[in-house]
Design an enzyme around this catalytic site. Sequence first.
Site, PDB file in Angstrom:
ATOM      1  N   GLU A  46      -9.489  11.729  37.439  1.00  0.00           N
ATOM      2  CA  GLU A  46      -8.069  12.006  37.565  1.00  0.00           C
ATOM      3  C   GLU A  46      -7.709  13.181  38.461  1.00  0.00           C
ATOM      4  O   GLU A  46      -6.616  13.223  39.015  1.00  0.00           O
ATOM      5  CB  GLU A  46      -7.495  12.263  36.160  1.00  0.00           C
ATOM      6  N   SER A  76      10.234  -7.434 -25.443  1.00  0.00           N
ATOM      7  CA  SER A  76       9.893  -6.714 -26.672  1.00  0.00           C
ATOM      8  C   SER A  76       9.015  -5.498 -26.450  1.00  0.00           C
ATOM      9  O   SER A  76       8.850  -4.680 -27.359  1.00  0.00           O
ATOM     10  CB  SER A  76       9.194  -7.670 -27.647  1.00  0.00           C
TER      11      SER A  76
END
Length: 863
Positions: free
Chosen positions: A91, A492
Site C-alpha cells: 500500500e 394453576s
Amino acid sequence: MFRFILSFFGSIFSLLVTGLIFGLLILGGVFWTYSRDLPSHEQLSQYAPKTISRVYSGEGRLIDEFAEERRIFVPGEEIPDLVKEAFVSAEDKNFYQHHGYDMRGIMAAGRDAVMSRGQNVRGASTITQQVMKNFLLSSDRSVERKVKELILATRLEQSLSKDQILELYLNEIFLGQNSYGVAAAAQTYFNKTLSELEPHEAATLAAMPQAPGRYHPVRAKERVTERRNYVLREMWQNGYIDEATMKSESAKPLRSVQNGDFEAFAEKLPPRDYFTDEIRRQLSEEFGEDEFFGGGLTIRATVEPHMQSVASDALRSALEDYDRGRGIWHGVIETLPEEALASEAAWRAALFDVKAAPRDVPGWMPAVILEVSDAGNARIGIEGIEEDADGHWVPAKDAQWARPEREDGSLGPRAQGVGDLAQPGDVVMVGAMTSDADGSFIRWTLRQVPEVQGGFMAMDVNTGRVIAMQGGFSYQSSVFNRATQAMRQPGSSFKPFVYAAALDNGYTPATIVVDEEIAINTPDGMWRPKNASNRTYGPTPLRTGIEQSRNLMTIRVAQDIGMQTVANYAERFGVYPDGQMRPFLANSLGAQETTLYNMVAAYAMFANGGERVEPTLVDRVQDRRGRTVYRHDQRDCVGCSQNALPAGTAPEIDTNRERVMDAVTAYQITSMMEGVVKRGSGTGVNLPVPIAGKTGTTNEAKDVWFVGFSSNIVAGCYLGYDQPRTLGQNAYGGTLCVPVFNAFMRQAVAEYGGSAFKVPEGGYFMKIDRFTGARLSADASGANVISEFFRDGTTLDSGMAYVDGGFEPKIMPAVDGLPLTLKALPATGAGTYGSKAVTTSTGQRKVIPGKADFGTISSGGLY
C-alpha cells in the site's frame, strides 16, 4: 539583438515566477479554506475501535461472540513485522520516508492517468491518508476530500509516530468477509493468529485492501493469487524477504478457510442458542447496541454447558414425543429444482444453501430425497455424510407412523411408504437410529421440527444464576425465546401465590374452605367456574386445595382475602410488573399472561425461604480495558478483607437480600407444594431428594406447565402452540412437563445435590387429619396423618374457620364457629359425592366429603 533575447526570456521568467507565485497563493488559499473546520486529528490518540464482544461460560470457555464489525484489536508492538512489511509493500512502500503524502506517488499516478487518457486511474494515497479517510472523512472521490486528506495526514504525522499510525491502520482496515483489522482477517481466512502467518498468507491479507468486496479467495482465486504474488515481489524488492523466499512462497497454492483448507474458527464455537441470544437482548438494552456490538465487552455467563445440553435435550424429547404421537407429517422443509439432482456436487451445493434446515439439533442432518422405490423406500443424500456404494436409504416402515397434511389442512391416509410423505427433491431432516446396547448404526429415520413449542429454564434459588435456558425446539428453526418472550397463561401454576397471600392473612394449611359451586354475574354473562374433575367436595382443608388444584376453593380464598391482595403478592414476587396485574377473580386461576422467566424466578423465593432473588444470565461484564462494569453478586463477604481468620472459622457471606415474604409462610407453602408432588397433580416427579412444585393446565389445555424446586435448584417448563390451540384431552402439566422436569433435575441433583427444606424459626409441627383438618395425637399414623407446620401463636382453633369467600354455599351457611374437633358420624349419602355428616366442637352438624382430596387428579386450570 542580445538585449532583445535577454528581455524576452526575462519576461517569460517573470511571467513564470508571477504565475508560480499566484499559483502558490491560490493553492495556499485553497488549503487555508479547506483547513478550516476540519475534524480534530488529535482524537485518534484516544482510538477505541469497534471490537468483538465475547461471551464465556463459567469455566472460561468461549461460547459466542457478537460484533457489528468483526475486529480483534492488537497493539502495534504485538503485530509481527512480517505483517507490517506486507502491508507497507502493498500500500505505501515509502511509508517510513514521507511526511504524510507521497509526491512521487502522486506524480506517477497523474502521469499514468494522462498517458492512458483516464483509463488507468489509480490511487496514490499513503497509509496515513487512508487512516484519515477511514477515521475522519468520507470515502467520496472528490478534490475537496483529497485536499482535506492531505492536510490532516500532514498534521497526523506531526503528532503520532509511524508505528502508531500503522497500528491504527492495521486495526481499522476492512479486509472482506466482515473482517476488520488484520487479526480478525487472519482468523477468518486462515484460522490463525498473526504470529502463525506464513509470508504468502501475510501477503494475501495485504492484497485485500485494494478490492475487499471482489477479492474472494474462492470466487476470485486467480485474481487474489496474482495480487498476492505482486505483494511478495514488492516485499522482495523492498528488502523484507529474499528472492528464494519470494519464489517459494509465490509457488504455493492459495489456501483458505473459505476453500475448505482450514477449519473455520466459528466451527469451534457451539451453535448460537437461546441463552447467549438472550444475553444479547438484555445487555443491548442495558448498555446500548453500539457498546454491546462494538465495545469489546468480556461477558461471563452463568450458563453451565452440560446442564444446558441436558435441558435442551429434555425439552426437545418432550416436544418430539408429543408431535410424533399426533401422527401428522409436516416435515418437508423445501423442494430443490430438478436440475439440482443431476449430480452429487449439484445437490450438495443446493442443500448447503437451504438455510431453513435447523443444524443445531444434535444428531439431525438435512437430507434431500433422491429417489423413491416402488416399495416405498427412499434413497437420500445427506449433508456432511459421504455416499457409499449402495447409497443411504430410509425404509418404507419409517414413514408408516404418519399421515400427510394436505394444503387445505386436511389429513391424508396413513403413509405406506416414504413416497406418501415426500418426493424426489424434497429437503427433510434425518437422524441415525442406533442400538441401545452398543450404539451401532441401524438405519436412517425421518425427523421433523414439531409444530408444538415450549420453554424451559432452571436457576439457583439462592443466587439467581440461570444455569440453563431453552426457548424452543431449535434456535435456528425459530429464534423466538419462549422462556423469556412468550406471554402465556400460567393456569394453576399461579395458585401458590394466592395461597401464600392467604397464609400471610390469617389462614393456615388446615383452614377449612368450602368447595362448592359458584356462579358470578359478569358483563359477559354468568361465569360458572368448575373444578377439573367437574365435581365439588364440600368443606376441605386448605392444603388439599393446592394439592388437588381445586379451582373453586382458590376462587373463594381469593374473594375472601381480596384480589388486590393477591395482585400485590404476584407483583411483589415479580410474576407481573408493578401495577400490571388486573384484580379479576379469573386471574386467581392464572388467566393473566406472564413469562416462564418470571414464574421460575418467583418460585425461587418460595424455595429460599422468602428472600428476593433476581434472575441473571450474566455473572460479570468487563469493558475492553478489563474494568468490571457489571457484577451480579452484590453479597458482602464478612472477613474476606482480613489477612488471616481465626483457626476453624471461615468467611461469612451476608446475603443482604430483601425479604418478600415471611419465612414461616414460605415453608408452609413449600410443604403444601411437596404434597402436590407426593399426592397431587405432580406425582410423576420421581427424584431422590425432596421436591416441591405445582402443575398448571389452562382452559382446553392450550398451555401446560410445571414449576418445581429442590433446596438448591428451581426449574420450570411450559408447552403450547405459538398460536394457542388445544393440546388435546389428555394433555396436562403432569403428563407433558413433569417428564421434562424429571429428566433435567436428575442431572441437577447429581450435580448440585439437595436436602430437606429448611424449617424456619417461629413455628411448630402438629399432626392433623389431612382429610378433615382435625387435630391428632403425636403418635398418630396412617395415610390420613400429616405433620403440619403452624406459626407460633396460631392454634388449631384459629386455623380451622370455614371460609366460603362470601359466596352463597350450596350445602351449608357460612359459620363463625372455629371447630376444635370433628367427630365423624356414619355417612348419610347427603350432599356431595362420598360425603359424611360430622359434629363440630360447637355441636353443629356439617357435611364433609369422604376422602376430600381423592377426587380425579388433574392439574386444575381455567374454568
